[in-house]
Design a protein around this motif. Structure first.
Motif, PDB file in Angstrom:
ATOM      1  N   ILE A  17       0.838  -1.203   0.000  1.00 16.98           N
ATOM      2  CA  ILE A  17       0.000   0.000   0.000  1.00 16.98           C
ATOM      3  C   ILE A  17       0.870   1.248   0.000  1.00 16.98           C
ATOM      4  CG2 ILE A  17      -1.616   1.361   1.394  1.00 16.98           C
ATOM      5  CD1 ILE A  17      -2.841  -1.323   2.305  1.00 16.98           C
ATOM      6  N   GLU A  18       1.874   1.251   0.860  1.00 16.35           N
ATOM      7  CA  GLU A  18       2.744   2.417   0.946  1.00 16.35           C
ATOM      8  C   GLU A  18       3.441   2.688  -0.392  1.00 16.35           C
ATOM      9  OE1 GLU A  18       5.906   4.060   4.156  1.00 16.35           O
ATOM     10  OE2 GLU A  18       6.360   2.109   3.297  1.00 16.35           O
ATOM     11  N   GLY A  19       3.943   1.629  -1.031  1.00 21.61           N
ATOM     12  CA  GLY A  19       4.610   1.787  -2.317  1.00 21.61           C
ATOM     13  C   GLY A  19       3.677   2.295  -3.406  1.00 21.61           C
ATOM     14  N   LEU A  20       2.422   1.873  -3.357  1.00 21.59           N
ATOM     15  CA  LEU A  20       1.453   2.307  -4.371  1.00 21.59           C
ATOM     16  C   LEU A  20       1.047   3.770  -4.177  1.00 21.59           C
ATOM     17  CD1 LEU A  20      -0.876  -0.837  -4.634  1.00 21.59           C
ATOM     18  CD2 LEU A  20       0.866  -0.098  -6.263  1.00 21.59           C
ATOM     19  N   VAL A  32      -8.266  -1.663  -2.168  1.00 19.18           N
ATOM     20  CA  VAL A  32      -9.122  -2.277  -1.141  1.00 19.18           C
ATOM     21  C   VAL A  32      -8.255  -3.228  -0.314  1.00 19.18           C
ATOM     22  CG1 VAL A  32     -11.165  -3.672  -0.675  1.00 19.18           C
ATOM     23  CG2 VAL A  32     -11.131  -2.144  -2.660  1.00 19.18           C
ATOM     24  N   LEU A  33      -8.078  -2.896   0.951  1.00 18.87           N
ATOM     25  CA  LEU A  33      -7.336  -3.758   1.873  1.00 18.87           C
ATOM     26  C   LEU A  33      -8.320  -4.690   2.576  1.00 18.87           C
ATOM     27  CD1 LEU A  33      -4.854  -4.623   3.538  1.00 18.87           C
ATOM     28  CD2 LEU A  33      -5.339  -2.705   5.083  1.00 18.87           C
ATOM     29  N   PHE A  39      -6.526  -3.820  12.318  1.00 21.05           N
ATOM     30  CA  PHE A  39      -5.173  -3.341  12.601  1.00 21.05           C
ATOM     31  C   PHE A  39      -4.181  -4.423  12.202  1.00 21.05           C
ATOM     32  CE2 PHE A  39      -7.109  -5.108  16.457  1.00 21.05           C
ATOM     33  CZ  PHE A  39      -6.271  -6.192  16.698  1.00 21.05           C
ATOM     34  N   GLN A  40      -2.913  -4.009  12.025  1.00 20.43           N
ATOM     35  CA  GLN A  40      -1.860  -4.992  11.782  1.00 20.43           C
ATOM     36  C   GLN A  40      -1.366  -5.511  13.122  1.00 20.43           C
ATOM     37  OE1 GLN A  40       1.901  -3.508  10.407  1.00 20.43           O
ATOM     38  NE2 GLN A  40       2.815  -5.531  10.242  1.00 20.43           N
ATOM     39  N   ARG A  60      -0.189  -3.772  18.195  1.00 22.09           N
ATOM     40  CA  ARG A  60      -1.101  -3.359  17.128  1.00 22.09           C
ATOM     41  C   ARG A  60      -0.566  -2.120  16.421  1.00 22.09           C
ATOM     42  NH1 ARG A  60      -6.919  -3.042  20.158  1.00 22.09           N
ATOM     43  NH2 ARG A  60      -6.787  -4.985  21.370  1.00 22.09           N
ATOM     44  N   ILE A  61      -0.714  -2.097  15.105  1.00 19.99           N
ATOM     45  CA  ILE A  61      -0.439  -0.905  14.312  1.00 19.99           C
ATOM     46  C   ILE A  61      -1.699  -0.591  13.515  1.00 19.99           C
ATOM     47  CG2 ILE A  61       0.922   0.070  12.419  1.00 19.99           C
ATOM     48  CD1 ILE A  61       3.239  -1.699  13.255  1.00 19.99           C
ATOM     49  N   GLN A  62      -2.185   0.621  13.635  1.00 15.01           N
ATOM     50  CA  GLN A  62      -3.397   1.008  12.909  1.00 15.01           C
ATOM     51  C   GLN A  62      -3.107   1.081  11.407  1.00 15.01           C
ATOM     52  OE1 GLN A  62      -6.400   1.158  14.454  1.00 15.01           O
ATOM     53  NE2 GLN A  62      -5.149   0.458  16.197  1.00 15.01           N
ATOM     54  N   PHE A  63      -4.073   0.685  10.608  1.00 11.92           N
ATOM     55  CA  PHE A  63      -3.914   0.742   9.160  1.00 11.92           C
ATOM     56  C   PHE A  63      -3.868   2.201   8.681  1.00 11.92           C
ATOM     57  CE2 PHE A  63      -6.112  -3.606   8.962  1.00 11.92           C
ATOM     58  CZ  PHE A  63      -4.887  -4.258   8.904  1.00 11.92           C
ATOM     59  N   PRO A  64      -3.183   2.436   7.557  1.00 12.69           N
ATOM     60  CA  PRO A  64      -3.057   3.814   7.056  1.00 12.69           C
ATOM     61  C   PRO A  64      -4.381   4.366   6.543  1.00 12.69           C
ATOM     62  CG  PRO A  64      -2.146   2.251   5.476  1.00 12.69           C
ATOM     63  CD  PRO A  64      -2.466   1.465   6.710  1.00 12.69           C
ATOM     64  N   GLN A  65      -4.417   5.682   6.425  1.00 16.59           N
ATOM     65  CA  GLN A  65      -5.576   6.373   5.871  1.00 16.59           C
ATOM     66  C   GLN A  65      -5.174   6.999   4.531  1.00 16.59           C
ATOM     67  OE1 GLN A  65      -8.556   6.385   7.464  1.00 16.59           O
ATOM     68  NE2 GLN A  65      -7.712   5.260   9.214  1.00 16.59           N
ATOM     69  N   HIS A  66      -6.037   6.883   3.526  1.00 15.12           N
ATOM     70  CA  HIS A  66      -5.787   7.507   2.231  1.00 15.12           C
ATOM     71  C   HIS A  66      -7.123   7.602   1.508  1.00 15.12           C
ATOM     72  CE1 HIS A  66      -4.294   8.031  -1.931  1.00 15.12           C
ATOM     73  NE2 HIS A  66      -3.224   8.548  -1.351  1.00 15.12           N
ATOM     74  N   ASN A  67      -7.309   8.677   0.744  1.00 13.51           N
ATOM     75  CA  ASN A  67      -8.611   8.862   0.103  1.00 13.51           C
ATOM     76  C   ASN A  67      -8.909   7.858  -1.003  1.00 13.51           C
ATOM     77  OD1 ASN A  67      -6.846   9.811  -1.815  1.00 13.51           O
ATOM     78  ND2 ASN A  67      -7.678  11.897  -1.904  1.00 13.51           N
ATOM     79  N   GLN A  68      -7.895   7.096  -1.458  1.00 11.75           N
ATOM     80  CA  GLN A  68      -8.135   6.035  -2.452  1.00 11.75           C
ATOM     81  C   GLN A  68      -8.027   4.637  -1.851  1.00 11.75           C
ATOM     82  OE1 GLN A  68      -5.563   8.507  -5.444  1.00 11.75           O
ATOM     83  NE2 GLN A  68      -6.371   6.777  -6.621  1.00 11.75           N
TER      84      GLN A  68
END
Length: 353
Positions: A17-20, A32-33, A39-40, A60-68
């Motif tokens: 996701i980060e790379g994309l 779509v994750l 959470f991770q 726990r690590i919260q999943f990232p936020q992004h408008n796409q």
């Protein structure tokens, strides 16, 4: 909108996701994750949760936020490659234009009767919580056996010793020494640490079956209050069920771009993919970064350039004050690798979280 579905929110899925999103994500792409939890879970530290030295919340690590980016929570039951559908337990199927399979691994029991039923696991957050309950409810001076003397088994035994000084802890390993994949000098160091901290190791153990309260070495019954399985892994059942070429470990064969050869819209990441590295969080993350670069090149209409994956090494802990590791070909022992591992954990939480 074109839909890019990523199955699994572990190290590989999040690095993907980060790379994309950091590489000029086309405006018509929806990521779509799909994960069972919101959470991770930091899987490299599940041994500490099982032992009781780390809390559930700490890992726990919260999943990232992004408008796409959208998220779907639930259990993946199967993948229909022909119809481009991901089937979910108790939910509607998810259609995709592109798919990344980054679902990780599960225990491999090698067909040993009773192993799955009567041993405890540290492969998922849920199973690790149950293992924590089991281990920390054992009466004082009870018997705990760790089946498998690899990295996970060693870290679990050491962490449990720190958490429960009263327990009798034994590692059962089929090889001649613990950490057989590491240099013998590291094995000797870990064995000495175990002797100093009253953790027993038994080598050349061939587990023939497991029953309630007993692990069998051939016909010899080894009586136990709890047995933790760290004796092997394999890709998750969803991947096992795909009728596609796999390697000896059950991992899917992929091309140079990490695609399924007959389904180039499908990428396979980490423990599910046949790559020339032992399964690890680091390998999954590094491969995912490479795949994100490939995808951006293909979207631009360029020929992807494959950069070589270089792993930084492996670190293991022996409780809170000692550790070991392999950095390139250099073995490291003592306080420094433990501090380094704590730093890597802090960085990963800060980076993804």
């Amino acid at each position: 909108m074109r839909k890019f579905v990523i199955l699994g929110g572990g190290y590989g899925g999040l690095a993907m996701i980060e790379g994309l999103v950091n590489g000029n994500l086309p405006a018509d792409i929806e990521i779509v994750l799909v994960d069972r939890m919101p959470f991770q879970g930091i899987k490299t530290e599940y041994y500490a949760l099982a032992a009781g030295t780390a809390s559930d919340f700490d890992l726990r690590i919260q999943f990232p936020q992004h408008n796409q980016l959208t998220k779907r929570y639930g259990e993946v039951t199967s993948i229909d490659l022909e119809k481009k559908l991901v089937h979910m337990d108790q939910d509607e199927p998810i259609e995709y234009d592109y798919l990344a399979i980054a679902l990780g691994c599960t225990d491999r029991y090698h067909g040993i009767p009773g192993a799955e039923e009567y041993t405890d696991s540290i492969q998922t957050f849920s199973s690790t919580r149950k293992t924590y309950q089991r281990l920390n409810d054992i009466r004082p001076y009870g018997q705990v056996h760790i089946i498998g003397g690899g990295l996970s088994g060693v870290e679990t035994a050491a962490e449990l010793r720190e958490s429960r000084p009263d327990l009798n802890i034994t590692i059962l390993d089929r090889g001649s020494r613990v950490l057989s994949a590491f240099p013998s000098t590291l094995s000797a160091y870990v064995e000495q640490w175990f002797r100093d901290h009253d953790v027993n190791t038994r080598s050349h153990i061939s587990v023939s079956r497991v029953e309630q309260g007993a692990v069998y070495n051939g016909d010899e019954a080894i009586y136990t209050d709890a047995a933790v399985w760290t004796g092997g892994i394999q890709p998750v059942k969803v991947v096992q069920d795909l009728d596609l070429p796999k390697d000896r470990g059950g991992r899917l064969l992929i091309n140079e771009y990490s695609q399924l050869p007959d389904y180039p819209e499908v990428y396979v990441i980490g423990d599910c993919a046949s790559i020339p590295f032992a399964p690890s969080a680091q390998a999954a993350g590094a491969q995912a970064e490479q795949v994100a670069e490939v995808i951006h090149a293909l979207w631009r209409g360029d020929t992807p350039k494959i950069h070589k994956i270089r792993l930084k090494g492996t670190l293991g802990s022996l409780g809170s004050k000692a550790g070991f590791g392999l950095m390139g070909k250099t073995s490291v022992k003592g306080r420094v690798p433990r501090i380094l591992k704590s730093g890597v954990l802090w960085l990963s939480k800060r980076h993804f979280g």
